[in-house]
Design a protein around this motif. Structure first.
Motif, PDB file in Angstrom:
ATOM      1  N   ARG A 160       0.843  -1.201   0.000  1.00  0.00           N
ATOM      2  CA  ARG A 160       0.000   0.000   0.000  1.00  0.00           C
ATOM      3  C   ARG A 160       0.872   1.242   0.000  1.00  0.00           C
ATOM      4  N   CYS A 161       0.532   2.168  -0.875  1.00  0.00           N
ATOM      5  CA  CYS A 161       1.260   3.436  -0.969  1.00  0.00           C
ATOM      6  C   CYS A 161       0.262   4.593  -1.008  1.00  0.00           C
ATOM      7  N   LEU A 162       0.502   5.585  -0.188  1.00  0.00           N
ATOM      8  CA  LEU A 162      -0.293   6.805  -0.183  1.00  0.00           C
ATOM      9  C   LEU A 162       0.458   7.866  -0.979  1.00  0.00           C
ATOM     10  N   VAL A 163      -0.182   8.388  -2.019  1.00  0.00           N
ATOM     11  CA  VAL A 163       0.441   9.397  -2.876  1.00  0.00           C
ATOM     12  C   VAL A 163      -0.358  10.691  -2.769  1.00  0.00           C
ATOM     13  N   ILE A 164       0.309  11.750  -2.347  1.00  0.00           N
ATOM     14  CA  ILE A 164      -0.342  13.032  -2.094  1.00  0.00           C
ATOM     15  C   ILE A 164       0.262  14.105  -2.988  1.00  0.00           C
ATOM     16  N   GLY A 165      -0.592  14.995  -3.483  1.00  0.00           N
ATOM     17  CA  GLY A 165      -0.135  16.198  -4.164  1.00  0.00           C
ATOM     18  C   GLY A 165      -0.688  17.391  -3.418  1.00  0.00           C
ATOM     19  N   THR A 166       0.182  18.297  -2.966  1.00  0.00           N
ATOM     20  CA  THR A 166      -0.299  19.428  -2.167  1.00  0.00           C
ATOM     21  C   THR A 166       0.515  20.678  -2.464  1.00  0.00           C
ATOM     22  N   GLU A 167      -0.165  21.820  -2.458  1.00  0.00           N
ATOM     23  CA  GLU A 167       0.507  23.063  -2.850  1.00  0.00           C
ATOM     24  C   GLU A 167      -0.238  24.283  -2.323  1.00  0.00           C
ATOM     25  N   THR A 168       0.527  25.311  -1.938  1.00  0.00           N
ATOM     26  CA  THR A 168      -0.037  26.631  -1.610  1.00  0.00           C
ATOM     27  C   THR A 168       0.641  27.655  -2.514  1.00  0.00           C
ATOM     28  N   LEU A 169       0.278  27.614  -3.778  1.00  0.00           N
ATOM     29  CA  LEU A 169       0.899  28.494  -4.775  1.00  0.00           C
ATOM     30  C   LEU A 169       0.586  29.964  -4.533  1.00  0.00           C
ATOM     31  N   SER A 170      -0.491  30.244  -3.809  1.00  0.00           N
ATOM     32  CA  SER A 170      -0.872  31.637  -3.571  1.00  0.00           C
ATOM     33  C   SER A 170       0.202  32.402  -2.800  1.00  0.00           C
ATOM     34  N   ARG A 171       1.144  31.667  -2.185  1.00  0.00           N
ATOM     35  CA  ARG A 171       2.176  32.314  -1.370  1.00  0.00           C
ATOM     36  C   ARG A 171       3.516  32.415  -2.074  1.00  0.00           C
ATOM     37  N   ILE A 172       3.554  32.036  -3.355  1.00  0.00           N
ATOM     38  CA  ILE A 172       4.810  32.080  -4.095  1.00  0.00           C
ATOM     39  C   ILE A 172       4.631  32.806  -5.431  1.00  0.00           C
ATOM     40  N   ILE A 173       3.538  33.578  -5.550  1.00  0.00           N
ATOM     41  CA  ILE A 173       3.256  34.289  -6.794  1.00  0.00           C
ATOM     42  C   ILE A 173       3.544  35.778  -6.660  1.00  0.00           C
ATOM     43  N   ASP A 179       0.334  36.329 -14.590  1.00  0.00           N
ATOM     44  CA  ASP A 179       0.248  34.881 -14.409  1.00  0.00           C
ATOM     45  C   ASP A 179      -0.176  34.500 -12.996  1.00  0.00           C
ATOM     46  N   SER A 180      -0.109  35.453 -12.049  1.00  0.00           N
ATOM     47  CA  SER A 180      -0.528  35.150 -10.680  1.00  0.00           C
ATOM     48  C   SER A 180      -2.011  34.797 -10.611  1.00  0.00           C
ATOM     49  N   LEU A 181      -2.767  35.204 -11.625  1.00  0.00           N
ATOM     50  CA  LEU A 181      -4.201  34.884 -11.666  1.00  0.00           C
ATOM     51  C   LEU A 181      -4.458  33.394 -11.857  1.00  0.00           C
ATOM     52  N   LEU A 182      -3.457  32.686 -12.359  1.00  0.00           N
ATOM     53  CA  LEU A 182      -3.626  31.262 -12.659  1.00  0.00           C
ATOM     54  C   LEU A 182      -3.776  30.392 -11.417  1.00  0.00           C
ATOM     55  N   TYR A 183      -3.086  30.766 -10.354  1.00  0.00           N
ATOM     56  CA  TYR A 183      -2.761  29.781  -9.331  1.00  0.00           C
ATOM     57  C   TYR A 183      -3.697  29.765  -8.134  1.00  0.00           C
ATOM     58  N   GLY A 184      -3.885  28.557  -7.608  1.00  0.00           N
ATOM     59  CA  GLY A 184      -4.686  28.344  -6.410  1.00  0.00           C
ATOM     60  C   GLY A 184      -4.030  27.321  -5.518  1.00  0.00           C
ATOM     61  N   ASP A 185      -4.672  27.027  -4.408  1.00  0.00           N
ATOM     62  CA  ASP A 185      -4.149  26.088  -3.412  1.00  0.00           C
ATOM     63  C   ASP A 185      -5.073  24.877  -3.305  1.00  0.00           C
ATOM     64  N   GLY A 186      -4.524  23.770  -2.880  1.00  0.00           N
ATOM     65  CA  GLY A 186      -5.347  22.580  -2.683  1.00  0.00           C
ATOM     66  C   GLY A 186      -4.497  21.336  -2.529  1.00  0.00           C
TER      67      GLY A 186
END
Length: 359
Positions: A160-173, A179-186
């Motif tokens: 069993r492997c848990l694979v996660i994708g996570t990002e807070t791009l709103s803090r690096i734009i 292009d900052s309009l593109l990004y969100g968090d989740g």
């Protein structure tokens, strides 16, 4: 001889932040070109054109007290609790991200300890044989995590492997970059487990890295304006036109190669889940993919889209989209046993990957 186990998605989860940021949030921003000159257009026109190209109307931002590891924990918890899987049974926790934990009010990346170790701690997993590590691979990081997990499972190293994708791009734009309009968090997650049935699972995958000419199409650089108070800060920057051309040229070819490895024709595919980077770009990728088979693209009938309301959350777009479909939260889109799906992404590196999966 005993056949190798298949890697089956046993559970999915996601975390979509509550804070909704609509396009008009940016009306008061001052946008500059990369040469430092202010863009001589009204913001209403900039935003109108942006929506026309990308399809984005709003995106989600993490709450001030939430970091990328927190979002990843919430997505992992969702996957574990919705499936009833014991966290102590996990052999690997693979966390795809690009910028680590970034606190509100800071531009500094924090990756020590790894987000995977932080999430394992938050999940209260005691088992030391559960290996936790991070995977920085651009936007295709979560898909590449699936591929790595598949290797572990097929080799017999993991069940069993848990694979996660996570990002807070709103803090690096850069707030002065269009292009900052593109990004969100989740965040999104999936649990892969070994199955001997042979009826479903990962059928094939393919990855490529184009570095010599394309590595810097997405990179870190300073603000577009000297007015920014912290000139040592770095922000995510991209060459949008060349990135677009790269993606529409190379992604369809790679997806076809993955389908060929699986021995499948595009007509056998029920859904194409692709990284939510740009609606127009994704539509062209789909058109060109079907054109390789001499067929007309069925458009959104086969390609679900979440970008209009979630924006581009990098590694989180594909697992979030998958979870929404699996849990019946995407209108007009569903998946059933036996369906074959393409899961693909493109991003910094430049990296491209695709997984062919049968439910």
């Amino acid at each position: 001889m005993k056949s190798k186990p298949q890697s089956v998605i046993a559970a999915t989860g996601s975390y979509i932040p509550d804070t909704i940021i609509k396009n008009d949030h940016f009306l008061s921003h001052r946008f500059f070109d990369k040469d430092g000159t202010i863009i001589p257009k009204e913001n209403t026109e900039i935003i109108r054109k942006f929506k026309e190209i990308t399809g984005i109307e709003e995106r989600r931002y993490a709450a001030p007290n939430e970091r990328a590891s927190d979002l990843g924990f919430f997505a992992a918890k969702d996957a574990l609790e919705s499936s009833g899987i014991d966290p102590e049974s996990l052999d690997y926790i693979i966390v795809a991200h690009n910028f680590g934990d970034i606190p509100v009010g800071s531009n500094r990346v924090d990756t020590v300890p790894t987000l995977a170790s932080r999430i394992k701690q938050m999940l209260k997993i005691e088992n030391p044989d559960c290996i936790a590590y991070d995977l920085p691979f651009g936007c295709p990081g979560w898909v590449q995590g699936l591929i790595q997990a598949d290797y572990y499972i097929r080799s017999g190293d993991a069940k069993r492997c848990l694979v996660i994708g996570t990002e807070t791009l709103s803090r690096i734009i850069d707030p002065h970059d269009r292009d900052s309009l593109l990004y969100g968090d989740g965040s999104g997650a999936a649990i892969l487990e070994a199955s001997e049935s042979g009826e479903s699972g990962i059928l094939a995958h393919k990855t490529r890295t184009y570095a010599i000419e394309h590595a810097l199409l997405l990179a870190m650089d300073s603000s577009y304006t000297s007015e920014y108070p912290m000139q040592e800060d770095l922000f995510i920057k991209m060459n949008g036109r060349k990135l677009y051309e790269f993606a529409i040229t190379n992604v369809p070819l790679l997806v076809k190669d993955a389908l060929d490895k699986a021995g499948l024709h595009i007509s056998e595919i029920s859904k194409v889940l692709i990284h939510q980077a740009n609606e127009k770009m994704d539509m062209v990728i789909l058109e060109r993919l079907f054109k390789l088979y001499g067929m007309k693209s069925p458009g959104e009938e086969i390609m679900p889209m979440s970008i209009s309301w979630l924006g581009n959350s990098s590694v989180a777009t594909v697992p979030t989209l998958l979870d929404l479909i699996m849990k019946g939260q995407m209108k007009e889109h569903s998946l059933k046993s036996g369906d074959k799906v393409v899961i693909a992404s493109v991003g910094a590196g430049m990296n491209i990957n695709a997984v062919i999966y049968q439910l």
